[in-house]
Motif scaffolding. Structure first.
Motif, PDB file in Angstrom:
ATOM      1  N   GLY A  38       0.831  -1.039   0.069  1.00  9.49           N
ATOM      2  CA  GLY A  38       0.016   0.034   0.016  1.00  9.49           C
ATOM      3  C   GLY A  38       0.734   1.288  -0.211  1.00  9.49           C
ATOM      4  O   GLY A  38       2.114   1.234  -0.466  1.00  9.49           O
ATOM      5  N   GLU A  39       0.257   2.421   0.377  1.00  8.36           N
ATOM      6  CA  GLU A  39       0.915   3.577   0.615  1.00  8.36           C
ATOM      7  C   GLU A  39       0.342   4.467   1.766  1.00  8.36           C
ATOM      8  O   GLU A  39      -0.909   4.296   2.040  1.00  8.36           O
ATOM      9  N   ALA A  40       1.675   5.294   2.424  1.00  5.07           N
ATOM     10  CA  ALA A  40       1.127   6.048   3.228  1.00  5.07           C
ATOM     11  C   ALA A  40       1.794   7.337   3.493  1.00  5.07           C
ATOM     12  O   ALA A  40       2.976   7.535   2.717  1.00  5.07           O
ATOM     13  N   LEU A  41       1.189   8.030   3.869  1.00  3.77           N
ATOM     14  CA  LEU A  41       2.102   9.765   4.108  1.00  3.77           C
ATOM     15  C   LEU A  41       2.610   9.790   5.202  1.00  3.77           C
ATOM     16  O   LEU A  41       1.991   9.596   6.473  1.00  3.77           O
ATOM     17  N   LEU A  42       3.702  10.300   5.227  1.00  2.00           N
ATOM     18  CA  LEU A  42       4.679  10.685   6.403  1.00  2.00           C
ATOM     19  C   LEU A  42       4.674  11.997   6.316  1.00  2.00           C
ATOM     20  O   LEU A  42       5.506  12.590   5.704  1.00  2.00           O
ATOM     21  N   GLY A  43       3.952  13.097   6.902  1.00  2.00           N
ATOM     22  CA  GLY A  43       3.945  14.411   6.838  1.00  2.00           C
ATOM     23  C   GLY A  43       3.497  14.255   5.478  1.00  2.00           C
ATOM     24  O   GLY A  43       2.288  13.963   5.050  1.00  2.00           O
ATOM     25  N   GLU A  44       4.090  15.088   4.577  1.00  2.00           N
ATOM     26  CA  GLU A  44       3.814  15.338   2.872  1.00  2.00           C
ATOM     27  C   GLU A  44       4.623  14.104   2.044  1.00  2.00           C
ATOM     28  O   GLU A  44       4.367  14.423   1.219  1.00  2.00           O
ATOM     29  N   GLN A  45       5.354  13.362   2.968  1.00  2.00           N
ATOM     30  CA  GLN A  45       6.182  12.483   2.165  1.00  2.00           C
ATOM     31  C   GLN A  45       5.340  11.306   1.805  1.00  2.00           C
ATOM     32  O   GLN A  45       5.074  10.519   2.762  1.00  2.00           O
ATOM     33  N   ALA A  46       5.202  10.909   0.687  1.00  2.00           N
ATOM     34  CA  ALA A  46       4.426   9.718   0.262  1.00  2.00           C
ATOM     35  C   ALA A  46       5.548   8.162   0.363  1.00  2.00           C
ATOM     36  O   ALA A  46       6.612   8.465  -0.043  1.00  2.00           O
ATOM     37  N   LEU A  47       5.038   7.348   1.120  1.00  2.00           N
ATOM     38  CA  LEU A  47       5.956   6.178   1.025  1.00  2.00           C
ATOM     39  C   LEU A  47       5.041   5.058   0.412  1.00  2.00           C
ATOM     40  O   LEU A  47       4.003   4.702   0.883  1.00  2.00           O
ATOM     41  N   ARG A  48       5.654   4.464  -0.522  1.00  2.00           N
ATOM     42  CA  ARG A  48       4.991   3.337  -1.150  1.00  2.00           C
ATOM     43  C   ARG A  48       5.629   1.883  -1.078  1.00  2.00           C
ATOM     44  O   ARG A  48       6.445   2.056  -0.046  1.00  2.00           O
ATOM     45  N   GLU A  49       5.080   0.902  -1.426  1.00  2.00           N
ATOM     46  CA  GLU A  49       5.601  -0.550  -0.920  1.00  2.00           C
ATOM     47  C   GLU A  49       7.033  -0.769  -1.236  1.00  2.00           C
ATOM     48  O   GLU A  49       7.843  -0.306  -2.223  1.00  2.00           O
ATOM     49  N   GLY A  50       7.628  -1.348  -0.247  1.00  2.00           N
ATOM     50  CA  GLY A  50       9.218  -1.228  -0.310  1.00  2.00           C
ATOM     51  C   GLY A  50       9.982  -0.185   0.033  1.00  2.00           C
ATOM     52  O   GLY A  50      11.128  -0.354   0.409  1.00  2.00           O
ATOM     53  N   ASP A  51       9.272   0.733   0.304  1.00  2.00           N
ATOM     54  CA  ASP A  51       9.814   2.162   0.620  1.00  2.00           C
ATOM     55  C   ASP A  51      10.255   2.318   2.145  1.00  2.00           C
ATOM     56  O   ASP A  51       9.558   1.462   2.917  1.00  2.00           O
ATOM     57  N   ALA A  52      11.105   2.966   2.833  1.00  2.00           N
ATOM     58  CA  ALA A  52      11.410   2.824   4.025  1.00  2.00           C
ATOM     59  C   ALA A  52      11.763   4.262   4.709  1.00  2.00           C
ATOM     60  O   ALA A  52      12.496   5.036   3.586  1.00  2.00           O
ATOM     61  N   ALA A  53      11.533   4.702   5.643  1.00  2.00           N
ATOM     62  CA  ALA A  53      11.964   5.974   6.390  1.00  2.00           C
ATOM     63  C   ALA A  53      12.726   5.679   7.490  1.00  2.00           C
ATOM     64  O   ALA A  53      12.423   4.905   8.324  1.00  2.00           O
ATOM     65  N   ARG A  54      13.750   6.450   7.548  1.00  2.00           N
ATOM     66  CA  ARG A  54      14.638   6.457   8.999  1.00  2.00           C
ATOM     67  C   ARG A  54      14.548   7.857   9.550  1.00  2.00           C
ATOM     68  O   ARG A  54      14.800   8.633   9.196  1.00  2.00           O
ATOM     69  N   LEU A  55      14.004   7.814  10.818  1.00  2.00           N
ATOM     70  CA  LEU A  55      13.888   8.963  11.598  1.00  2.00           C
ATOM     71  C   LEU A  55      14.699   8.905  12.812  1.00  2.00           C
ATOM     72  O   LEU A  55      14.626   7.994  13.463  1.00  2.00           O
ATOM     73  N   SER A  56      15.355  10.107  12.578  1.00  2.00           N
ATOM     74  CA  SER A  56      16.113  10.413  13.938  1.00  2.00           C
ATOM     75  C   SER A  56      15.474  11.365  14.978  1.00  2.00           C
ATOM     76  O   SER A  56      14.767  12.282  14.389  1.00  2.00           O
ATOM     77  N   ASP A  57      15.501  10.940  16.292  1.00  2.00           N
ATOM     78  CA  ASP A  57      14.737  11.809  17.360  1.00  2.00           C
ATOM     79  C   ASP A  57      13.419  12.254  16.898  1.00  2.00           C
ATOM     80  O   ASP A  57      13.032  13.397  16.881  1.00  2.00           O
ATOM     81  N   ALA A  58      12.732  11.173  16.482  1.00  2.00           N
ATOM     82  CA  ALA A  58      11.185  11.416  16.254  1.00  2.00           C
ATOM     83  C   ALA A  58      10.381  11.827  17.456  1.00  2.00           C
ATOM     84  O   ALA A  58      10.560  11.225  18.381  1.00  2.00           O
ATOM     85  N   GLN A  59       9.370  12.701  16.985  1.00  2.00           N
ATOM     86  CA  GLN A  59       8.655  13.251  18.271  1.00  2.00           C
ATOM     87  C   GLN A  59       7.496  13.731  17.318  1.00  2.00           C
ATOM     88  O   GLN A  59       7.374  14.478  16.371  1.00  2.00           O
ATOM     89  N   ASP A  60       6.126  13.573  17.972  1.00  2.00           N
ATOM     90  CA  ASP A  60       4.961  13.823  17.399  1.00  2.00           C
ATOM     91  C   ASP A  60       4.693  13.857  15.856  1.00  2.00           C
ATOM     92  O   ASP A  60       4.270  14.788  15.228  1.00  2.00           O
ATOM     93  N   LEU A  61       5.119  12.786  15.373  1.00  2.00           N
ATOM     94  CA  LEU A  61       4.782  12.397  14.178  1.00  2.00           C
ATOM     95  C   LEU A  61       3.523  11.298  13.621  1.00  2.00           C
ATOM     96  O   LEU A  61       3.446  10.589  14.687  1.00  2.00           O
ATOM     97  N   GLU A  62       3.136  11.258  12.494  1.00  2.00           N
ATOM     98  CA  GLU A  62       2.097  10.359  12.342  1.00  2.00           C
ATOM     99  C   GLU A  62       2.006   9.882  10.752  1.00  2.00           C
ATOM    100  O   GLU A  62       2.785  10.473   9.879  1.00  2.00           O
ATOM    101  N   LEU A  63       1.525   8.735  10.633  1.00  2.00           N
ATOM    102  CA  LEU A  63       1.349   8.175   9.303  1.00  2.00           C
ATOM    103  C   LEU A  63      -0.029   8.218   8.918  1.00  2.00           C
ATOM    104  O   LEU A  63      -0.835   7.721   9.788  1.00  2.00           O
ATOM    105  N   ARG A  64      -0.413   8.422   7.608  1.00  2.00           N
ATOM    106  CA  ARG A  64      -1.881   8.216   7.231  1.00  2.00           C
ATOM    107  C   ARG A  64      -1.880   7.462   6.093  1.00  2.00           C
ATOM    108  O   ARG A  64      -1.235   7.692   5.169  1.00  2.00           O
ATOM    109  N   ALA A  65      -2.767   6.488   6.029  1.00  2.00           N
ATOM    110  CA  ALA A  65      -3.032   5.491   4.887  1.00  2.00           C
ATOM    111  C   ALA A  65      -3.671   6.001   3.797  1.00  2.00           C
ATOM    112  O   ALA A  65      -4.567   6.781   3.745  1.00  2.00           O
TER     113      ALA A  65
END
Length: 223
Positions: free
Chosen positions: A178-205
């Motif tokens: 599937g696909e999800a938004l991390l902020g304004e960034q779209a992540l699709r199948e096989g994509d990955a995000a590496r977050l340092s010092d993550a705070q108050d973030l959310e993902l939306r499908a």
């Protein structure tokens, strides 16, 4: 800080003639990039595609925690400690190699097998090998990895659903489908995000999506 690694940027490995297609997120085997050897405690995130009957012969591991998630098909695991399991979608398998263990993995079904295998550095070395499998882990149920400062979160989201990203020094988000938004960034199948010092973030499908999130509070220590 957020780094997005696209599925197309993964290093392609495996053995086509043997029915094995591997896609590495970090330096692995014949591929080495000194700038891409780990993120937090995570040192491998391999997407594996095995044809029916294909697999990996008996091979050793030591001082690594290996977590496997099947997205399609049926994975057969056998190890030198006498464990034998069939891992199916929704199961979490953990092999704590400790002081040393050998195992085999193969596609035990009649159709294609797809799974993600993730390796993490433990907090203690030379310990007794361990094995466990959690059947049908529920969405939102955290899986705390023993002997590490790492927790795996499984998220299965309906269209438009939102989920919080854990607040942690290191968070690794892997999109299984599937696909999800991390902020304004779209992540699709096989994509990955590496977050340092993550705070108050959310993902939306965007449509149905399934994701794995690693919450990590340390980097490897070898001393």
């Amino acid at each position: 800080m957020t780094q997005v690694w696209r599925a197309a940027d993964r290093y392609r490995g495996g053995d086509e003639e043997a029915g094995i297609d591997t896609r590495h997120a970090f330096s692995f085997s014949g591929f080495y990039d000194p700038e891409n050897v780990n993120f937090g405690l995570l040192v491998a995130c391999n997407e594996e595609r095995l044809a029916p009957g294909a697999g990996f012969p008996l091979h050793p591991h030591r001082d690594v925690e290996i977590v496997t998630w099947v997205t399609e098909g049926e994975l057969e695991h056998r190890d030198s400690a006498g464990h034998s399991s069939l891992v199916r979608p929704g199961d979490v398998q953990r092999l704590g190699a400790g002081s040393g263990v050998r195992h085999t993995e193969r596609n035990a079904g009649d159709g294609p097998l797809r799974f993600v295998q993730m390796w993490l550095v433990p907090g203690a070395f030379g310990t007794e090998p361990e094995y466990e499998i959690v059947r049908g882990i529920a969405d939102g149920t955290p899986f705390a990895l023993p002997r590490t400062e790492a927790v795996l979160h499984v998220r299965r989201l309906a269209d438009g659903a939102r989920t919080a990203v854990p607040d942690a020094a290191f968070v690794y988000v892997h999109v299984l489908c599937g696909e999800a938004l991390l902020g304004e960034q779209a992540l699709r199948e096989g994509d990955a995000a590496r977050l340092s010092d993550a705070q108050d973030l959310e993902l939306r499908a965007l449509g149905r999506a399934e994701l794995l999130l690693w919450e990590m509070h340390a980097e490897p220590g070898y001393g």
